[in-house]
Write an enzyme that holds these catalytic residues in place. Structure first.
Site, PDB file in Angstrom:
ATOM      1  N   SER A  97       0.585  -0.982  -0.117  1.00 37.42           N
ATOM      2  CA  SER A  97       0.064   0.104  -0.546  1.00 37.42           C
ATOM      3  C   SER A  97       0.533   0.867   0.186  1.00 37.42           C
ATOM      4  O   SER A  97       1.171   1.578   0.996  1.00 37.42           O
ATOM      5  CB  SER A  97      -1.072  -0.240   1.698  1.00 37.42           C
ATOM      6  OG  SER A  97      -1.612   1.772   1.744  1.00 37.42           O
TER       7      SER A  97
ATOM      8  N   ASP B  77      -6.212  -6.940   4.457  1.00 41.78           N
ATOM      9  CA  ASP B  77      -5.877  -5.226   4.379  1.00 41.78           C
ATOM     10  C   ASP B  77      -5.817  -4.171   6.320  1.00 41.78           C
ATOM     11  O   ASP B  77      -6.593  -4.425   6.895  1.00 41.78           O
ATOM     12  CB  ASP B  77      -6.696  -3.875   4.137  1.00 41.78           C
ATOM     13  CG  ASP B  77      -5.710  -2.829   4.013  1.00 41.78           C
ATOM     14  OD1 ASP B  77      -4.839  -2.520   4.878  1.00 41.78           O
ATOM     15  OD2 ASP B  77      -6.511  -2.063   3.093  1.00 41.78           O
TER      16      ASP B  77
ATOM     17  N   HIS C 130      -8.966   0.692  -4.363  1.00 42.94           N
ATOM     18  CA  HIS C 130      -9.812   0.945  -2.782  1.00 42.94           C
ATOM     19  C   HIS C 130     -10.505   2.105  -2.517  1.00 42.94           C
ATOM     20  O   HIS C 130      -9.369   3.011  -2.328  1.00 42.94           O
ATOM     21  CB  HIS C 130      -8.422   0.345  -1.320  1.00 42.94           C
ATOM     22  CG  HIS C 130      -9.185  -0.251   0.040  1.00 42.94           C
ATOM     23  ND1 HIS C 130      -9.005   0.326   0.743  1.00 42.94           N
ATOM     24  CD2 HIS C 130     -10.860   0.599  -0.244  1.00 42.94           C
ATOM     25  CE1 HIS C 130      -9.730   0.115   1.636  1.00 42.94           C
ATOM     26  NE2 HIS C 130     -11.289  -0.183   1.535  1.00 42.94           N
TER      27      HIS C 130
ATOM     28  N   MET D 255      -8.998   8.456  -0.085  1.00 41.81           N
ATOM     29  CA  MET D 255      -9.857   8.140   1.227  1.00 41.81           C
ATOM     30  C   MET D 255     -10.015  10.041   0.595  1.00 41.81           C
ATOM     31  O   MET D 255      -9.562  11.024   0.239  1.00 41.81           O
ATOM     32  CB  MET D 255      -8.974   8.725   2.011  1.00 41.81           C
ATOM     33  CG  MET D 255      -8.284   7.534   2.221  1.00 41.81           C
ATOM     34  SD  MET D 255      -7.341   7.477   3.689  1.00 41.81           S
ATOM     35  CE  MET D 255      -6.484   5.643   4.105  1.00 41.81           C
TER      36      MET D 255
ATOM     37  N   MET E 186     -10.773  -5.845   6.140  1.00 38.80           N
ATOM     38  CA  MET E 186     -10.322  -4.677   7.022  1.00 38.80           C
ATOM     39  C   MET E 186      -9.682  -5.269   8.616  1.00 38.80           C
ATOM     40  O   MET E 186     -10.533  -5.814   9.261  1.00 38.80           O
ATOM     41  CB  MET E 186     -11.799  -3.485   6.765  1.00 38.80           C
ATOM     42  CG  MET E 186     -11.194  -2.811   5.542  1.00 38.80           C
ATOM     43  SD  MET E 186      -9.874  -2.074   4.716  1.00 38.80           S
ATOM     44  CE  MET E 186      -8.650  -1.547   5.542  1.00 38.80           C
TER      45      MET E 186
ATOM     46  N   ASP F  45      -4.557   3.493  -1.610  1.00 39.80           N
ATOM     47  CA  ASP F  45      -5.744   4.087  -0.493  1.00 39.80           C
ATOM     48  C   ASP F  45      -6.303   5.397  -1.366  1.00 39.80           C
ATOM     49  O   ASP F  45      -6.039   6.055  -1.140  1.00 39.80           O
ATOM     50  CB  ASP F  45      -5.818   4.059   0.406  1.00 39.80           C
ATOM     51  CG  ASP F  45      -4.915   2.359   1.400  1.00 39.80           C
ATOM     52  OD1 ASP F  45      -5.997   1.440   1.262  1.00 39.80           O
ATOM     53  OD2 ASP F  45      -3.688   1.795   1.512  1.00 39.80           O
TER      54      ASP F  45
ATOM     55  N   HIS G 152      -1.515  -1.332  -4.281  1.00 40.15           N
ATOM     56  CA  HIS G 152      -2.937  -0.572  -3.486  1.00 40.15           C
ATOM     57  C   HIS G 152      -2.150   0.254  -3.227  1.00 40.15           C
ATOM     58  O   HIS G 152      -1.542   1.095  -2.799  1.00 40.15           O
ATOM     59  CB  HIS G 152      -2.487  -1.382  -2.323  1.00 40.15           C
ATOM     60  CG  HIS G 152      -3.843  -1.955  -1.801  1.00 40.15           C
ATOM     61  ND1 HIS G 152      -5.218  -2.370  -1.455  1.00 40.15           N
ATOM     62  CD2 HIS G 152      -4.488  -0.687  -0.459  1.00 40.15           C
ATOM     63  CE1 HIS G 152      -6.153  -1.667  -1.428  1.00 40.15           C
ATOM     64  NE2 HIS G 152      -5.418  -1.338  -0.266  1.00 40.15           N
TER      65      HIS G 152
ATOM     66  N   MET H 124     -11.658   4.438  -1.208  1.00 41.64           N
ATOM     67  CA  MET H 124     -12.593   4.526   0.861  1.00 41.64           C
ATOM     68  C   MET H 124     -13.117   5.885   0.612  1.00 41.64           C
ATOM     69  O   MET H 124     -12.859   7.312   1.220  1.00 41.64           O
ATOM     70  CB  MET H 124     -11.780   4.691   2.328  1.00 41.64           C
ATOM     71  CG  MET H 124     -11.070   2.931   2.554  1.00 41.64           C
ATOM     72  SD  MET H 124     -10.008   3.180   3.352  1.00 41.64           S
ATOM     73  CE  MET H 124      -8.478   3.239   1.581  1.00 41.64           C
TER      74      MET H 124
END
Length: 212
Positions: A6, A173, A64, A35, A135, A33, A31, A66
């Site tokens: 990540s 994760d 991913h 956000m 998660m 993330d 990966h 979020m």
């Protein structure tokens, strides 16, 4: 065991270097993330950064989301170079439709289970999923401690997959290190997302080998 570093834990001023470096040490995915400061209490980056990193590796981009209202941004992330897009149950009022939307672009889709999210809430869409991301920390920040109850979810997801011949891979994760990776593997995980454990080390190759 497949490994997905990540880049949340990488030096954001050196993301190009980080992408190239991890591409050379035998990992399987990158990966990313995403956000937005609404769905989770942190802000990272958007499709522009994903697009800027895409030329520097041939590894699949595991994006991913979020974020609130992920449907609004799926096309943008597809066009930026995402190969896999995972979304949270709580962010998608019409989860089945969201997964169909991702697949309509020819990309792989997945659903994310937060620590409090039950498997029961996704049983009706598991046949659509290429990935189920468990998660093992609360989403929003790197460097957290692994939540042991996540192992029960991994075991149940593996049992469901075996029982109904589903095709999803089980991804985990949060709080991954040489100890928790073994526990996840024994429980039935296929992919481990690791951030701090890899990027906080001078010898990233040895860290990746330890996870496998």
């Amino acid at each position: 065991m497949k490994i997905a570093p990540s880049i949340l834990s990488a030096d954001f001023s050196q993301l190009k270097k980080a992408i190239i470096e991890i591409s050379e040490i035998g990992v399987d995915y990158v990966h990313l993330d995403i956000m937005d400061g609404h769905f989770v209490p942190n802000i990272t980056f958007g499709p522009g950064v994903v697009k800027s990193l895409r030329p520097y590796t041939t590894l699949p981009f595991d994006v991913h989301l979020m974020i609130a209202n992920p449907d609004m941004f799926i096309r943008e992330f597809v066009e930026a170079g995402a190969d896999i897009i995972t979304v949270h149950v709580e962010a998608c009022p019409h989860l089945h439709r969201t997964l169909q939307l991702i697949k309509s672009f020819g990309k792989k889709c997945g659903v994310v289970l937060n620590p409090h999210t039950s498997i029961e809430s996704v049983k009706n869409i598991l046949s659509l999923c290429d990935f189920v991301l468990v998660m093992s920390v609360n989403p929003g920040f790197g460097g957290q401690t692994f939540i042991d109850l996540s192992l029960d979810k991994i075991k149940e997801l593996k049992k469901l997959r075996d029982t109904f011949s589903y095709n999803y891979l089980i991804e985990v994760d949060g709080g991954i290190n040489q100890i928790t990776s073994k526990l996840c593997k024994e429980a039935g995980a296929d992919i481990l997302v690791a951030g701090s454990y890899i990027f906080n080390s001078e010898d990233k190759l040895q860290r990746v080998k330890a996870l496998k």
